[in-house]
Structures are given as C-alpha cells and as structure tokens.
Scaffold this motif. Sequence first.
Motif, mmCIF file in Angstrom:
data_model
loop_
_atom_site.group_PDB
_atom_site.id
_atom_site.type_symbol
_atom_site.label_atom_id
_atom_site.label_comp_id
_atom_site.label_asym_id
_atom_site.label_seq_id
_atom_site.Cartn_x
_atom_site.Cartn_y
_atom_site.Cartn_z
ATOM 1 N N ARG A 243 0.821 -1.219 0.000
ATOM 2 C CA ARG A 243 0.000 0.000 0.000
ATOM 3 C C ARG A 243 0.853 1.266 0.000
ATOM 4 O O ARG A 243 0.315 2.366 -0.140
ATOM 5 N N ASP A 244 2.161 1.123 0.134
ATOM 6 C CA ASP A 244 3.051 2.276 0.046
ATOM 7 C C ASP A 244 3.554 2.506 -1.380
ATOM 8 O O ASP A 244 4.466 3.321 -1.590
ATOM 9 N N ASN A 249 0.509 5.942 -2.411
ATOM 10 C CA ASN A 249 0.983 6.725 -1.276
ATOM 11 C C ASN A 249 2.072 7.664 -1.795
ATOM 12 O O ASN A 249 3.268 7.400 -1.659
ATOM 13 N N PRO A 250 1.660 8.769 -2.437
ATOM 14 C CA PRO A 250 2.617 9.582 -3.201
ATOM 15 C C PRO A 250 3.734 10.203 -2.378
ATOM 16 O O PRO A 250 4.779 10.555 -2.938
ATOM 17 N N GLU A 254 8.161 4.604 0.080
ATOM 18 C CA GLU A 254 8.640 4.039 -1.177
ATOM 19 C C GLU A 254 8.666 5.058 -2.310
ATOM 20 O O GLU A 254 9.106 4.755 -3.408
ATOM 21 N N SER A 255 8.190 6.256 -2.034
ATOM 22 C CA SER A 255 8.114 7.292 -3.069
ATOM 23 C C SER A 255 9.432 8.048 -3.154
ATOM 24 O O SER A 255 10.017 8.397 -2.121
ATOM 25 N N PRO A 256 9.895 8.316 -4.362
ATOM 26 C CA PRO A 256 11.118 9.106 -4.493
ATOM 27 C C PRO A 256 10.889 10.531 -4.017
ATOM 28 O O PRO A 256 9.757 11.028 -4.008
#
Length: 335
Positions: A243-244, A249-250, A254-256
Amino acid sequence: MSSSSSSPPPHVVEDCRGVVQLLSDGTIRRSPDPIFPVDSDRDDGSVEWKDVLFDPTHSLFLRLYRPRPSHELSDYDNEKLPVLVYFHGGGFCIGSRTWPNFHAGCLRLAAELGVLVVSADYRLAPEHLLPAAIEDGATALLWLKSQAEAGARADPWLAESADFSVVFVSGDSAGGNIAHHMAVRFGPAGLNPVRIRGFIILMPAFGGVDRTRSELECPADAFLNLEVADRYCRLMLPRGATRDHPLFNPFGPESPIPGPFETGPVLVVAAERDLLRDRHAEYAAKMRELGKPVELVEIQGQEHGFFATKPWSEPAGELVRIIKRFMDEFRSDSA
C-alpha cells in the motif's frame, strides 16, 4: 477419473461490491450493472450530453456535458465555457461515466457551475492494474490538448463552447488520485494551449502500510470501511506492491523525493466521517511543505464518496458551491 479425485470448481477469492469477482483460477467476472442508483431522475433537459471516443487503442470514451443557454446561465450565453475534466471514483475497480450516479453528478456540475464537463473513463482493475488508470487519465488530457490545437476542426461542441484557457481538473476517490498525478505531471502549463487553472481533488484514494487514526477508528458499517479499502488495494495495485506504492501513497516511504514541479492552485476536499480523512489532511500538509498553494476543506457529517453516492443531496450541493467558489477565484489571470 472419479468425481472425488477431480479438481474442485473455482471459487470466489475476492468480491468487490458484487460488481467484480476474482476466482481462484484467475478468472474475473464483471457485472455490467451499475450498483449506485440515484434517488430521482433530475435530467430536466437544461444540460445536453454526448459520448466521444478519445482512446481508440483501448476503446475508451468520455462524456461531454454542455449547459443549454438559459436565463440562469446568461453570463455564459455569449461566451465560451470553462472546462471541468472529471474522473469518477470506484477504487480503480468499478464505475463508469455511464453509471447513473456519476452521470447525475456531472449533470449537476454542468448545470450549477455553468461549465463544459468532460467525464473520462479509464481502464479498470483487476484486468488492468495501476498504472493503467493513471496513464488513461493522461491520455484524456492529451486528447483535450489535441482538441484545443485542432481549432475549428475539433469536436463541434468543444470548438463552439470550450474555453481552453480556463480548464480545471477534478476527480473523486480513485479519480481524485488520478487528478493528483495529473497535477504533478502536467501542472498549469504542461498542456499548452490548454491552460489548467486549478486541480480539484475530492476525497482522493490514498493509502499506506501504516494505519492512520481515522482508518483504525472507522466503523465496520461505513460505506468505505477498512476491509473494503484493502480489497480494492489487493485488486488494483501492481503485483507484489504494498500500500506504500508511490501511485497510492505519493509521499510515502517508497516514493522518491519529488523534484521541482508546479501544480497551480489545488483544492482538497475531505469528509468528516471518511476513513481516509487523515490521509487527506496529511496530503494537504505535505503539499504545503513543498510550497504548493493548497486549500483543504472538510465537509461535516459525510462519509467517503458522498458526492458520487448522493449526487442530488444538500451536502453534494454544498460541495458544488465550494467548487464554484474555487473556480471563480482562479479562472482569471488576475487571480
């Protein structure tokens, strides 16, 4: 071979509101019937509408809504209309521009805002996992850009009525997620000659591995409860994703780290009784930290997706008035 040694028949492993079922052998059953009827038919003829193919590759259509000239809309009778692009909700798994509830909502938006509404479909999961819906949202906006460039050769309704210099992009739930990604991808000027004046993000479908307080406290009988939300995630996220995932999950782990991007004004609408309420507040706060002009409005007493499920209700009317105020504020260069 005896029946006792034969394989058992496939069984349902995921059921999404009775519309989509995933079977144990990988088969997907999808019902063509919409599940959210509206309380009454209020199509009084004040808005005309038609369907247009915008993506032949994936057989995707959009629906155009145009208010007919009237005394109530006299301000727009002799000028072109602002354009509101709208992406429907449904957890990326269900819904269509043709469903009565989404159709009714767009009728109300066109009539009460005095705008030309572009309601675009997108590919649905689990047949088409993310990022398919995001890419289809971009395709819809690029189609609008091509119409602006076509001038008199554009679709007649757009050529006659659309003011491509005053465009707003909106979406509800999954559609709100799409609207966010369109804001990051295109911003106000990335579709020239189309000029996007603002993004209107309604109860966007965001999530994460770590639960928020509003998720943990959500009652089991809520329209969107944690069990249903997690089912949507299992059906629409890329295989192996959590879910990340950055599309869901912007601003998650896990988002850059986002590079420079321009969005223009952003309106985020949350609902007091929505299990995603905390996600929406966190999203607005993060966008502000990045220097984005974001306004957060919370509709009291309402659950997730209330505009889609009760498009003729008074709370939906309150939402339309909030959208109108935002559009009026930012429709001109002097805003």
